[in-house]
Design a protein around this motif. Structure first.
Motif, short mmCIF file in Angstrom:
data_model
loop_
_atom_site.label_atom_id
_atom_site.label_comp_id
_atom_site.label_asym_id
_atom_site.label_seq_id
_atom_site.Cartn_x
_atom_site.Cartn_y
_atom_site.Cartn_z
N VAL A 72 -4.58 -5.58 9.45
CA VAL A 72 -3.95 -4.27 9.66
C VAL A 72 -4.62 -3.55 10.82
O VAL A 72 -3.94 -2.94 11.66
CB VAL A 72 -4.05 -3.44 8.36
CG1 VAL A 72 -3.51 -2.03 8.60
CG2 VAL A 72 -3.28 -4.12 7.23
N ASP A 73 -5.95 -3.60 10.91
CA ASP A 73 -6.65 -2.96 12.02
C ASP A 73 -6.28 -3.59 13.35
O ASP A 73 -6.22 -2.91 14.39
CB ASP A 73 -8.16 -3.05 11.81
CG ASP A 73 -8.65 -2.12 10.71
OD1 ASP A 73 -7.91 -1.20 10.35
OD2 ASP A 73 -9.79 -2.31 10.21
N SER A 100 -3.14 -2.01 14.34
CA SER A 100 -3.34 -0.61 14.70
C SER A 100 -3.97 -0.47 16.08
O SER A 100 -3.52 0.34 16.90
CB SER A 100 -4.21 0.08 13.65
OG SER A 100 -3.60 0.06 12.38
N GLU A 128 -1.54 -1.42 18.69
CA GLU A 128 -0.31 -0.63 18.59
C GLU A 128 0.93 -1.53 18.45
O GLU A 128 1.97 -1.30 19.07
CB GLU A 128 -0.16 0.28 19.80
CG GLU A 128 -1.29 1.30 19.91
CD GLU A 128 -1.12 2.25 21.10
OE1 GLU A 128 -0.21 1.98 21.93
OE2 GLU A 128 -1.89 3.21 21.21
N ASP A 135 3.94 -2.50 16.24
CA ASP A 135 4.66 -1.73 15.23
C ASP A 135 5.65 -2.53 14.41
O ASP A 135 6.36 -1.98 13.56
CB ASP A 135 5.39 -0.55 15.89
CG ASP A 135 6.33 -0.99 17.00
OD1 ASP A 135 6.46 -2.22 17.20
OD2 ASP A 135 6.92 -0.12 17.67
N GLN A 191 -0.32 -2.95 2.75
CA GLN A 191 -1.19 -2.24 3.69
C GLN A 191 -0.52 -2.04 5.04
O GLN A 191 -0.66 -0.98 5.67
CB GLN A 191 -2.51 -3.00 3.87
CG GLN A 191 -3.39 -3.03 2.64
CD GLN A 191 -4.80 -3.54 2.95
OE1 GLN A 191 -5.40 -3.13 3.93
NE2 GLN A 191 -5.31 -4.44 2.10
N LEU A 192 0.26 -3.03 5.51
CA LEU A 192 0.96 -2.88 6.78
C LEU A 192 2.02 -1.79 6.71
O LEU A 192 2.19 -0.99 7.64
CB LEU A 192 1.59 -4.22 7.19
CG LEU A 192 0.62 -5.31 7.68
CD1 LEU A 192 1.35 -6.63 7.81
CD2 LEU A 192 0.00 -4.91 9.01
N ASN A 232 2.00 0.75 4.76
CA ASN A 232 1.33 2.05 4.71
C ASN A 232 0.89 2.52 6.09
O ASN A 232 0.69 3.72 6.31
CB ASN A 232 0.12 1.98 3.79
CG ASN A 232 0.52 1.84 2.33
OD1 ASN A 232 1.63 2.24 1.93
ND2 ASN A 232 -0.37 1.28 1.51
N LYS A 233 0.74 1.60 7.03
CA LYS A 233 0.37 1.95 8.41
C LYS A 233 1.59 2.03 9.33
O LYS A 233 1.47 2.01 10.55
CB LYS A 233 -0.62 0.90 8.97
CG LYS A 233 -1.98 0.93 8.30
CD LYS A 233 -2.72 2.24 8.60
CE LYS A 233 -4.09 2.25 7.99
NZ LYS A 233 -4.82 3.52 8.28
N GLN A 234 2.78 2.17 8.73
CA GLN A 234 4.04 2.33 9.46
C GLN A 234 4.37 1.15 10.36
O GLN A 234 4.92 1.29 11.46
CB GLN A 234 4.04 3.61 10.31
CG GLN A 234 4.23 4.91 9.53
CD GLN A 234 2.99 5.31 8.73
OE1 GLN A 234 1.89 5.30 9.26
NE2 GLN A 234 3.20 5.66 7.48
N SER A 264 -12.61 4.01 10.92
CA SER A 264 -11.38 3.90 11.71
C SER A 264 -11.23 2.47 12.19
O SER A 264 -12.21 1.71 12.29
CB SER A 264 -11.43 4.85 12.91
OG SER A 264 -12.45 4.45 13.82
N PRO A 265 -9.98 2.07 12.52
CA PRO A 265 -9.77 0.70 13.02
C PRO A 265 -10.56 0.40 14.29
O PRO A 265 -11.08 -0.71 14.45
CB PRO A 265 -8.26 0.66 13.27
CG PRO A 265 -7.68 1.69 12.35
CD PRO A 265 -8.70 2.79 12.30
#
Length: 874
Positions: free
Chosen positions: A178-179, A182, A185, A187, A209-210, A212-214, A416-417
């Protein structure tokens, strides 16, 4: 009062007797009765028992109890618990599981009432509940069970008190993916995962988890073991290509069984997706094994060396270039065994009170306090709840020219990522591309200080650590480092010992603290069973180092060229010749060879002095010629041997072989403690080696290292049995000692490494190159022949000239003085004898003699008489 004194007296006597009992030192000091704790380890097995045999073998091989732990624990008793047949895990509750465990224990020879001290295997919720209630340690090697899952550790968020987890949490590994999205970027993505819910729980967590991170995610489930799996994957990749989806996540938690990653790669190659530079494949395998990328053979098989797409995966197990990586189950089992061993060590170390009962609570605490920096599954630390922490995940490329290039590092610590995922400061030397997955970032090399392999030198403290050492091994290490491109750090083995299984250099490699073990470490069967070795570096053997015997001189050394028998034969021959002369001349009227003259003639001839007259008859001349020739040969032979005897040192008696050492009771012997030589002598079957081992034990001949053995040899009356190469160097460095006996126990010095080390083949190839190029031979000449200070070997070495001194010829002077003394003594005797005679008697006798001579009218007599009677005119 008397009773108390008697009581204390009996205690003192008991303590004194206990000190004399041979086995008292092997008793456990942590228990009140001195007996060892019983240790029972239970292994979870699936229905067909396919994994437990290998797992049990790994545990039995790696759980080795030595030192104080070995004195306080019996060898572990292993139980096999089948999760379905024995425990009824899929049908029964935890009460039935407890009863099933007791029945399995009894059926496998465990005493009634004995329960396991440790359970090792995958996670089962009901089992965890039962063990939590009983307070038994549960070492979890996987997030979920073998085939049936009630609830995996991914979904279970309970803070268990008895669980210690070997694998890094799957949720945290998912967070790394996921990081990655992020930070870059990204998407959107397509996810391919197994179709069965019990197989894709890790994938479901990643998808959650993905989202949740849009991240716009399109998940697909594939029955990986079905016949239409390829058709389903083709349809998924066709849709992804049509929708121009650049990011494809392949999540396969049991890929070693499902082969989902392999199937996706095959179909992606058909769709020409591997040649697209902007296409990303992110592979998620919580075991970090990634079978399709295990080695160059697999890479060629799938054509990944020519892939231009990005094949990315986070791993806590470093990738292997040569395909020798262990499976995830095997790696987790090895780490479980090492954690168990270290936990038992910590348990004994932290135990302050003496008690006969084993504390499960303290054992669980000891397991959670274990710290292992170089485990098979990465850095191993545990928090208070037994979960893995402090580990790192590395992001690798798995295709193209950048094969196995590490491009990022992820750590769970961070808010943070950008902080957790470090994509900067990752240095990759282009020359190291093929080796990035073979060697660790820092290769730790354990050595033993041993001349001339590894020696310390005085340098400035500002320099690097590796420059503090020099020697044959350091030069070899530098050659390997230059060829294979890795960074190394050298440190000395604990107690400067080689070790056998869990101690010394071998123990450092086996425990994961060292990557390589280099130096004068011989390849033996016992060590080979514990770790792996490279090809042989140098051939060696075992011989004896003894002190040089003192020089022995005798004042009559000039007699040494001939033996006593020969001297007596020469003397006898001279006497016989004298007698023959006397007999041959006895019948002649003019006898010249009287007894006195005959002896003098023989002595003069023998000493090449000559005489006042020569024999005239032919018989005497023939005898004289023969005797002269005999004297000529004798003198020439004596002169030749005399030169050799006077220019060669006469050394005292010394040891020349193992047989002579075993028979000599005046000299003790020994070797290095816990060395391969000690093991050889202690297990020797031949009488000579048995006798040597008895002598070593009787004389306390074991030493801690070769330097101590060399010092004892220099002090005298001690023979040091050790490595031939080390003894040869000692012989050349110290002129007072020498190496003797033909080497035995011919072995090879090698480079030790962990079992299944991926870099073993690369090191072997470089060693062969160094041998073929003559580099190893040149290094041997540099550190042995060129460093030699003494030429004491007989044969190829030149002998030093011996300067003559009084000690060489003192006997000659004594013999000459003896001759002078005898001559003076005879002269004085005769002088005083004549003075003592009456003068008148002498005069009458002379007159009578002259009258007889005159009457005989002998010309000779007249001449002599005239000398007395007629004065010589002036």
């Amino acid at each position: 009062m008397l009773t108390r004194e008697l009581f204390y007296t009996w205690i003192a006597i008991g303590l004194g007797i206990s000190a004399l009992i041979p086995g008292i030192e092997t008793r456990c000091k942590r228990t009140a009765n001195g007996k060892r704790y019983r240790l029972t380890i239970a292994l979870l097995a699936d229905d067909n028992n396919s994994n437990v045999t290998q797992q049990e073998g790994i545990l039995m091989k790696n759980v080795v109890l030595t030192g104080e732990v070995g004195k306080c624990f019996l060898s572990p008793h292993y139980l096999k618990l089948k999760v379905h047949d024995s425990l009824g895990m899929d049908k029964k509750g935890w009460t039935w599981i407890k009863n099933g465990m007791e029945q399995a224990s009894l059926s496998q020879g465990t005493r009634p009432g004995t329960r396991p001290n440790l359970i090792i295997g995958p996670f089962y919720t009901n089992l965890a509940m039962m063990l939590e209630r009983e307070g038994i340690a549960y070492l979890v090697t996987d997030y979920k069970g073998f085939d049936w899952i009630d609830m995996s550790r991914v979904e279970d968020r309970v803070k268990w008190k008895t669980i210690v987890e070997i694998r890094p949490p799957a949720q945290e590994q998912n967070l790394a993916v996921v990081d990655l999205f992020s930070v870059n970027e990204w998407d959107s993505a397509v996810m391919v995962m197994p179709g069965q819910p019990r197989d894709n729980q890790e994938c479901q967590d990643l998808a959650s988890q993905l989202l949740n991170k849009q991240v716009s995610l399109i998940p697909y489930s594939v029955e990986a073991r079905s016949d239409n799996a390829e058709a389903m994957i083709k349809e998924i990749l066709r849709n992804a290509r049509l929708s121009r989806q650049r990011h494809i996540i392949v999540c396969s938690p049991r890929d070693e069984r499902d082969k989902l990653i392999e199937k996706v790669l095959k179909e992606a190659k058909l769709f020409d997706m591997l040649s697209k530079s902007k296409q990303y494949f992110i592979f998620v395998d919580p075991s970090s094994y990634l079978q399709p990328f295990a080695g160059a053979n697999q890479m060629y098989r799938f054509g990944l060396f020519s892939a231009r797409c990005q094949l990315l995966a986070f791993r806590y197990i470093r990738p292997s270039y040569d395909g020798t990586m262990q499976s995830a189950m095997e790696a987790a089992s090895i780490d479980a065994a090492r954690v168990t061993t270290l936990g038992l060590n910590r348990y004994i170390t932290d135990q302050q009170e003496t008690t006969n009962s084993f504390s499960d609570a303290r054992f669980i605490k000891a397991l959670k306090s274990v710290s292992l920096e170089n485990g098979k599954t990465g850095i191993i630390h545990f928090n208070a709840t037994g979960q893995r922490e402090g580990y790192t995940l590395d992001l690798y490329k798995h295709g193209g020219e950048d094969m196995y290039e590490r491009i990022a590092e992820w750590s769970f610590n961070g808010t943070s990522p950008d902080y957790r995922l470090n994509q900067t400061g990752i240095v990759n030397d282009p020359r190291k591309k093929p080796q990035i997955g073979i060697f660790p970032e820092l290769v730790k090399v354990v050595v033993v200080i041993e001349d001339p392999f590894v020696m310390t030198k005085s340098i400035s403290m500002e320099r690097e650590n590796r420059e503090e050492f020099e020697g044959f091994t350091i030069d070899l290490l530098n050659h390997l480092q230059s060829a294979l491109n890795f960074r190394y750090e050298i440190y000395v083995s604990p107690n400067n010992q080689y070790g056998a299984i869990w101690d010394g250099m071998v123990g450092e490699v086996k425990s994961g603290n060292a990557t390589l073990a280099m130096g004068a470490i011989s390849i033996t069967s016992q060590r080979e069973a514990a770790i792996d070795f490279s090809l042989g570096v140098l051939s060696t053997g075992v011989n004896i180092l003894v002190s040089m015997p003192a020089d022995h001189y005798t004042i009559f050394q000039f007699l040494k060229p001939f033996s006593l028998e020969l001297w007596m034969a020469i003397l006898g021959s001279s006497v016989v010749v004298s007698l023959v002369y006397f007999v041959l001349d006895y019948t002649r009227s003019e006898k010249k060879f009287t007894l006195k003259e005959t002896l003098w003639f023989s002595v003069g001839t023998l000493l090449k002095r000559g005489t006042d007259f020569s024999p005239r008859p032919i018989s005497q001349r023939v005898l004289t010629a023969g005797f002269g020739f005999f004297v000529l040969i004798t003198v020439a032979t004596y002169t030749a041997n005399m030169a050799a005897f006077l220019t060669t040192k006469n050394l005292g008696k010394t040891i020349t072989s193992f047989e002579s050492l075993s028979e000599n009771d005046d000299i003790s012997c020994g070797t290095v403690r816990n060395s391969a030589t000690m093991n050889f002598l202690s297990m020797g079957t031949k009488p000579v080696f048995k006798r040597l081992w008895e002598k070593i034990q009787e004389s306390d001949g074991l030493v801690s290292n070769s330097s101590e053995g060399r010092e004892r040899v220099a002090r005298g009356n001690y023979a040091f049995i050790f490595d031939y190469l080390i003894n040869a160097y000692s012989e050349g460095a110290d002129c007072d000692i020498k190496a003797v006996a033909s080497p035995i126990l011919i072995q090879e010095h090698g480079i030790g490494m962990a079992e299944g080390a991926p870099f073993k083949t690369s090191i072997n190839i470089e060693l062969l190159k160094l041998k073929e190029n003559g580099v190893l031979q040149g290094l041997k000449k540099k550190w042995w022949d060129d460093k030699r200070k003494c030429n004491i070997d007989v044969g190829n070495k030149k002998k030093s000239n011996v300067q003559f001194g009084v000690s060489h010829t003192a006997g000659v002077f004594i013999l000459g003085a003896f001759g002078i003394s005898c001559g003076v003594a005879f002269f004085l005797f005769k002088k005083f004898y004549l003075i003592a005679k009456p003068a008148s008697r002498n005069t009458d006798e002379e007159d009578e003699k002259e009258k007889k001579q005159l009457c005989n009218a002998s010309p000779g007599s007249v001449s002599r008489s005239s000398k007395h009677s007629i004065p010589t005119p002036v």
